[in-house]
Motif scaffolding. Sequence first.
Motif, mmCIF file in Angstrom:
data_model
loop_
_atom_site.group_PDB
_atom_site.id
_atom_site.type_symbol
_atom_site.label_atom_id
_atom_site.label_comp_id
_atom_site.label_asym_id
_atom_site.label_seq_id
_atom_site.Cartn_x
_atom_site.Cartn_y
_atom_site.Cartn_z
ATOM 1 N N PHE A 147 115.591 28.104 28.750
ATOM 2 C CA PHE A 147 116.116 28.380 27.415
ATOM 3 C C PHE A 147 117.287 27.481 27.022
ATOM 4 C CE2 PHE A 147 114.360 32.171 29.419
ATOM 5 C CZ PHE A 147 113.262 32.356 28.599
ATOM 6 N N GLN A 148 117.523 26.452 27.819
ATOM 7 C CA GLN A 148 118.606 25.525 27.502
ATOM 8 C C GLN A 148 118.155 24.396 26.589
ATOM 9 O OE1 GLN A 148 120.552 24.306 31.126
ATOM 10 N NE2 GLN A 148 121.169 26.399 31.662
ATOM 11 N N GLY A 149 116.888 24.362 26.270
ATOM 12 C CA GLY A 149 116.357 23.371 25.344
ATOM 13 C C GLY A 149 115.169 23.966 24.616
ATOM 14 N N PRO A 150 114.480 23.172 23.811
ATOM 15 C CA PRO A 150 113.299 23.700 23.126
ATOM 16 C C PRO A 150 112.270 24.193 24.138
ATOM 17 C CG PRO A 150 113.380 21.302 22.968
ATOM 18 C CD PRO A 150 114.699 21.737 23.512
ATOM 19 N N GLN A 151 111.658 25.315 23.859
ATOM 20 C CA GLN A 151 110.744 25.929 24.818
ATOM 21 C C GLN A 151 109.628 26.666 24.097
ATOM 22 O OE1 GLN A 151 110.722 29.569 25.067
ATOM 23 N NE2 GLN A 151 112.156 29.586 23.352
ATOM 24 N N LEU A 152 108.532 26.883 24.815
ATOM 25 C CA LEU A 152 107.372 27.605 24.277
ATOM 26 C C LEU A 152 107.062 28.852 25.110
ATOM 27 C CD1 LEU A 152 105.056 24.556 23.494
ATOM 28 C CD2 LEU A 152 106.313 25.968 21.844
ATOM 29 N N HIS A 153 108.031 29.287 25.899
ATOM 30 C CA HIS A 153 107.789 30.453 26.757
ATOM 31 C C HIS A 153 107.366 31.667 25.935
ATOM 32 C CE1 HIS A 153 108.234 33.197 30.143
ATOM 33 N NE2 HIS A 153 108.930 33.995 29.339
ATOM 34 N N GLY A 154 108.182 31.996 24.929
ATOM 35 C CA GLY A 154 107.864 33.165 24.110
ATOM 36 C C GLY A 154 106.632 32.966 23.261
ATOM 37 N N ALA A 155 106.460 31.770 22.711
ATOM 38 C CA ALA A 155 105.299 31.519 21.856
ATOM 39 C C ALA A 155 104.001 31.662 22.629
ATOM 40 C CB ALA A 155 105.400 30.122 21.246
ATOM 41 N N VAL B 119 102.403 31.843 35.274
ATOM 42 C CA VAL B 119 101.908 30.497 35.556
ATOM 43 C C VAL B 119 102.712 29.499 34.730
ATOM 44 C CG1 VAL B 119 99.958 28.914 35.254
ATOM 45 C CG2 VAL B 119 99.573 31.168 36.261
ATOM 46 N N ASN B 120 102.988 29.844 33.462
ATOM 47 C CA ASN B 120 103.767 28.964 32.591
ATOM 48 C C ASN B 120 105.205 28.805 33.072
ATOM 49 O OD1 ASN B 120 101.773 28.215 30.801
ATOM 50 N ND2 ASN B 120 102.176 29.902 29.393
ATOM 51 N N VAL B 121 105.785 29.851 33.650
ATOM 52 C CA VAL B 121 107.134 29.735 34.201
ATOM 53 C C VAL B 121 107.170 28.663 35.291
ATOM 54 C CG1 VAL B 121 108.884 30.930 35.595
ATOM 55 C CG2 VAL B 121 107.875 32.072 33.614
ATOM 56 N N LEU B 122 106.153 28.655 36.127
ATOM 57 C CA LEU B 122 106.079 27.640 37.179
ATOM 58 C C LEU B 122 105.863 26.250 36.598
ATOM 59 C CD1 LEU B 122 103.917 29.694 39.654
ATOM 60 C CD2 LEU B 122 106.189 28.787 40.177
ATOM 61 N N ARG B 123 105.040 26.172 35.548
ATOM 62 C CA ARG B 123 104.817 24.872 34.910
ATOM 63 C C ARG B 123 106.106 24.327 34.305
ATOM 64 N NH1 ARG B 123 99.367 24.887 31.318
ATOM 65 N NH2 ARG B 123 100.060 22.721 31.060
ATOM 66 N N ALA B 124 106.960 25.238 33.814
ATOM 67 C CA ALA B 124 108.192 24.810 33.143
ATOM 68 C C ALA B 124 109.316 24.492 34.115
ATOM 69 C CB ALA B 124 108.644 25.884 32.160
ATOM 70 N N GLN B 125 109.497 25.347 35.143
ATOM 71 C CA GLN B 125 110.688 25.220 35.981
ATOM 72 C C GLN B 125 110.417 25.193 37.476
ATOM 73 O OE1 GLN B 125 113.482 24.442 34.741
ATOM 74 N NE2 GLN B 125 113.030 24.871 32.583
ATOM 75 N N GLY B 126 109.185 25.335 37.894
ATOM 76 C CA GLY B 126 108.892 25.296 39.316
ATOM 77 C C GLY B 126 109.071 23.897 39.892
ATOM 78 N N THR C 293 108.415 25.714 14.780
ATOM 79 C CA THR C 293 107.171 25.847 14.012
ATOM 80 C C THR C 293 106.154 26.684 14.775
ATOM 81 O OG1 THR C 293 107.515 23.736 12.893
ATOM 82 C CG2 THR C 293 105.263 24.561 12.975
ATOM 83 N N ALA C 294 106.039 26.427 16.076
ATOM 84 C CA ALA C 294 105.091 27.184 16.892
ATOM 85 C C ALA C 294 105.491 28.655 16.995
ATOM 86 C CB ALA C 294 104.996 26.563 18.283
ATOM 87 N N SER C 295 106.777 28.910 17.237
ATOM 88 C CA SER C 295 107.242 30.292 17.370
ATOM 89 C C SER C 295 107.027 31.086 16.088
ATOM 90 C CB SER C 295 108.726 30.318 17.745
ATOM 91 O OG SER C 295 108.911 29.898 19.077
ATOM 92 N N ARG D 17 116.130 31.153 20.881
ATOM 93 C CA ARG D 17 115.414 30.739 22.090
ATOM 94 C C ARG D 17 115.392 31.850 23.138
ATOM 95 N NH1 ARG D 17 118.523 25.009 23.122
ATOM 96 N NH2 ARG D 17 117.476 23.737 21.519
ATOM 97 N N HIS D 18 115.244 33.089 22.751
ATOM 98 C CA HIS D 18 115.348 34.169 23.741
ATOM 99 C C HIS D 18 114.043 34.442 24.479
ATOM 100 C CE1 HIS D 18 113.355 36.430 20.672
ATOM 101 N NE2 HIS D 18 114.425 36.657 19.936
ATOM 102 N N GLY D 19 112.962 33.784 24.111
ATOM 103 C CA GLY D 19 111.725 33.920 24.858
ATOM 104 C C GLY D 19 110.849 35.088 24.477
ATOM 105 N N LEU D 20 111.187 35.801 23.398
ATOM 106 C CA LEU D 20 110.378 36.935 22.948
ATOM 107 C C LEU D 20 109.795 36.681 21.570
ATOM 108 C CD1 LEU D 20 112.552 39.922 24.194
ATOM 109 C CD2 LEU D 20 110.435 39.043 25.191
ATOM 110 N N LEU D 21 109.691 35.429 21.179
ATOM 111 C CA LEU D 21 109.187 35.085 19.864
ATOM 112 C C LEU D 21 108.315 33.841 19.981
ATOM 113 C CD1 LEU D 21 109.506 35.954 16.829
ATOM 114 C CD2 LEU D 21 111.188 34.121 16.659
#
Length: 402
Positions: free
Chosen positions: A232-240, A101-108, A325-327, A398-402
Amino acid sequence: MSLPAASARPVHVIASDAEALAVAARLADAFRPGAARRDAERLLPREEMARLTASGLLGVTVPRSCGGAEVSARTLAEVFRLLATADASLAQLPQNHFVYVNVLRAQGSRAQREFFFGEVLAGRGFGNAQSERGGRHIQDYRTRLTPDGAGGHLLTGEKHYATGALFAHWIPVLARGAGDALHVAYVERGAPGVTVVDDWDGMGQRTTASGTVRLAGVAVADDRVVPHHLTFQGPQLHGANAQLLHAAIDAGLARAALGEAAEFVRTRSRPWFESGVETAAQDPLLIQQFGELDLRVRAAEALLAAAADAVDTAAAGLTDETAATASLAVAAARAEAARAAVESGSALFDLAGTRAAQEGLNLNRFWRDARTHSLHDPVRWKVQHLGRYALNGTRPPRHGLL
């Protein structure tokens, strides 16, 4: 295998954070009594997942502009923690749903968000087809998304540990497209060429059905593909966001194991003859052990709450610094919660004594679930990134696993 029916039960739409928490608490109370038997006999929780879907919990992160409650990260983490106190497998099952759902919120695109958020609110959940075996590392994806010559795509590959896919209507698939760019293709579980195999044989989280997904030339329309690499080309919260839910599952497991130990000691354990007390619950050495464990569990819960607040703060003003900070806050919560869950699941037997080891009680499920779930991604790398930042001010990757 037929698709689960989204309309089998009316799907409620949750309107607020408070309602989401109340619904999660009620479901946890309902799911708890059957957890030991489901685990022991590997009874897949079809009825329980149907209830969870009908409750509306799967839709709570849908934006308000699309009809959802758009609950905070703090609320969602608590929802998962509550569910995990009842059944860690059930809590694990929808984790990937919220990730995608978050992937769609970010890039859909707007059209993709409108379509898929409508699906979610109608009770059509997401699974996942992400991890693969045999590559050089966890992000060495070999599943390919190639043009079909008619404006669409063909999807080919094999995925493992596909938690949620067996119960899902839609399976988000991580695949490499042109130039090895990472995409997410949302495919229907019953689409031609999609095979979901229930071959999960883990020692813990036995009823997550985290099996294999095979994709043999699956046709995917262009409007079902999301350019995940842009995340992952900018700040992101996917992994967090994803790791926060894993931390919540571990925190719930830790609290559940400690609670189970306390109930056993109060109602079934005998005092050691040297203690000089009437009941095991009066034994000062046991009381000390419970206190030490409670401290560890409280620490995990406090770090979880702090991490969720950091994610919410970052979401309100996303920069490289707030994302870092969030990660890092989530990494701390994940590391401590994983350790607390494994320790509590093991210490349960020290606290409860010999009787707790009876196979029929299935009390080892807490340790098995914690030990299995804690392997999802290594705690040592969470600590490594915390150390790098604490010592040298190095922001996490920014690899999305942290």
